[in-house]
Enzyme design. Structure first.
Site, PDB file in Angstrom:
ATOM      1  N   SER A  62       0.819  -1.216   0.000  1.00  0.00           N
ATOM      2  CA  SER A  62       0.000   0.000   0.000  1.00  0.00           C
ATOM      3  C   SER A  62       0.850   1.263   0.000  1.00  0.00           C
ATOM      4  O   SER A  62       2.009   1.259   0.412  1.00  0.00           O
ATOM      5  CB  SER A  62      -0.910   0.023   1.234  1.00  0.00           C
ATOM      6  OG  SER A  62      -1.665  -1.151   1.318  1.00  0.00           O
TER       7      SER A  62
HETATM    8  N1  SAH Z   1      -0.347  -5.178   4.120  1.00  0.00           N
HETATM    9  C1  SAH Z   1       0.400  -5.502   2.925  1.00  0.00           C
HETATM   10  C2  SAH Z   1      -0.339  -5.204   1.639  1.00  0.00           C
HETATM   11  C3  SAH Z   1      -1.419  -6.160   1.452  1.00  0.00           C
HETATM   12  S1  SAH Z   1      -2.039  -6.448  -0.156  1.00  0.00           S
HETATM   13  C4  SAH Z   1       1.751  -4.838   2.903  1.00  0.00           C
HETATM   14  O1  SAH Z   1       2.069  -4.080   3.846  1.00  0.00           O
HETATM   15  O2  SAH Z   1       2.512  -5.096   1.983  1.00  0.00           O
HETATM   16  C5  SAH Z   1      -3.299  -7.570   0.375  1.00  0.00           C
HETATM   17  C6  SAH Z   1      -2.805  -8.922   0.791  1.00  0.00           C
HETATM   18  O3  SAH Z   1      -3.914  -9.640   1.313  1.00  0.00           O
HETATM   19  C7  SAH Z   1      -2.256  -9.767  -0.363  1.00  0.00           C
HETATM   20  O4  SAH Z   1      -0.980 -10.215  -0.039  1.00  0.00           O
HETATM   21  C8  SAH Z   1      -3.251 -10.932  -0.446  1.00  0.00           C
HETATM   22  O5  SAH Z   1      -2.668 -12.127  -0.873  1.00  0.00           O
HETATM   23  C9  SAH Z   1      -3.761 -11.001   0.974  1.00  0.00           C
HETATM   24  N2  SAH Z   1      -5.043 -11.669   1.170  1.00  0.00           N
HETATM   25  C10 SAH Z   1      -6.159 -11.618   0.396  1.00  0.00           C
HETATM   26  N3  SAH Z   1      -7.135 -12.350   0.953  1.00  0.00           N
HETATM   27  C11 SAH Z   1      -6.638 -12.876   2.108  1.00  0.00           C
HETATM   28  C12 SAH Z   1      -7.180 -13.721   3.122  1.00  0.00           C
HETATM   29  N4  SAH Z   1      -8.425 -14.180   3.075  1.00  0.00           N
HETATM   30  N5  SAH Z   1      -6.374 -14.050   4.155  1.00  0.00           N
HETATM   31  C13 SAH Z   1      -5.098 -13.588   4.233  1.00  0.00           C
HETATM   32  N6  SAH Z   1      -4.548 -12.789   3.311  1.00  0.00           N
HETATM   33  C14 SAH Z   1      -5.306 -12.438   2.252  1.00  0.00           C
END
Ligand code: SAH
Length: 213
Positions: A62
């Site tokens: 993000s």
């Molecule tokens: N917080 C992260 C950015 C996240 S992008 C950072 O600091 O880099 C969103 C993330 O959520 C992705 O890696 C995706 O694979 C994950 N995601 C999506 N659905 C999910 C779920 N049900 N459980 C865990 N992770 C999930």
């Protein structure tokens, strides 16, 4: 000290402090966490730019301001146990590790989980516990949480996450359709949930049981 130290200071000043987030603890966290180590080699030059970046598998790290805003909304004092859903690169978890006592972070993509776990341990974030699982169900083994942050867009606030909030705890997450959501802040007070909305955001979709099918 590293080659990006001045970029990091400038990012913190211009993108975070100048936009109204001025808590010294929050700003110190952004000045100290080396964001470039969470960004793939090919985008490293842009690590401190004012936007999100790809991290592979269709996912993104993000924008710094959004990480800061969501962290600010958790109102951390340093004593809390926090859950993050969507580890991605691990950057948000590293920021949380500086501001809370204990961090649990859950990722559903095995490759991202493995990479983030490596980065976080290399940086010595010993209070971060990474889990490979469907985080839309929360992480019951360490519940309840004083703060829960979801960094992927949900169709609505997952019941399982609300159930894992401690009294006085806060859940911060993007809720809405694919491509546009609003940040929601849920607070548990006297066994009831109060909801507020914050600004518009664009996150990748949450998958899993309480995510998008
Ligand atoms: N917080 C992260 C950015 C996240 S992008 C950072 O600091 O880099 C969103 C993330 O959520 C992705 O890696 C995706 O694979 C994950 N995601 C999506 N659905 C999910 C779920 N049900 N459980 C865990 N992770 C999930």
């Amino acid at each position: 000290m590293d080659a990006y130290e001045s970029d990091r200071k400038e990012m913190t000043r211009r993108q975070i402090a100048a936009r109204g987030l001025r808590d010294p603890r929050l700003l110190a966290a952004f000045e100290s966490v080396p964001r470039h180590l969470f960004v793939p080699e090919e985008y490293r030059q842009r690590s401190y730019a004012d936007g999100p970046l790809p991290i592979g598998y269709g996912q993104t790290i993000s924008q710094p301001y959004i990480v800061a805003l969501m962290t600010h909304l958790l109102e951390l004092t340093g004593r809390e146990r926090v859950l993050e859903v969507g580890t991605g690169s691990g950057y948000q978890a590293a920021i949380l590790s500086r501001l809370a006592a204990e961090v649990h972070t859950v990722e559903i993509v095995p490759e991202l989980f493995a990479q983030a776990e490596r980065t976080l341990s290399e940086l010595g974030c010993a209070n971060v516990h990474s889990h490979l699982a469907d985080g839309s169900l929360g992480w019951t083994a360490a519940a309840p949480y004083d703060g829960i942050l979801v960094t992927a867009a949900a169709p609505s606030a997952p019941r399982a996450l609300l159930d894992q909030l401690a009294e006085g705890g806060r859940l911060v997450l993007p809720v809405g359709g694919l491509g546009y959501q609003e940040l929601e802040i849920w607070r548990k007070e006297n066994e009831e949930f109060k909801r507020k909305s914050s600004l518009g955001v664009a996150f990748v979709p949450l998958r899993g049981e309480y995510g998008w099918k």
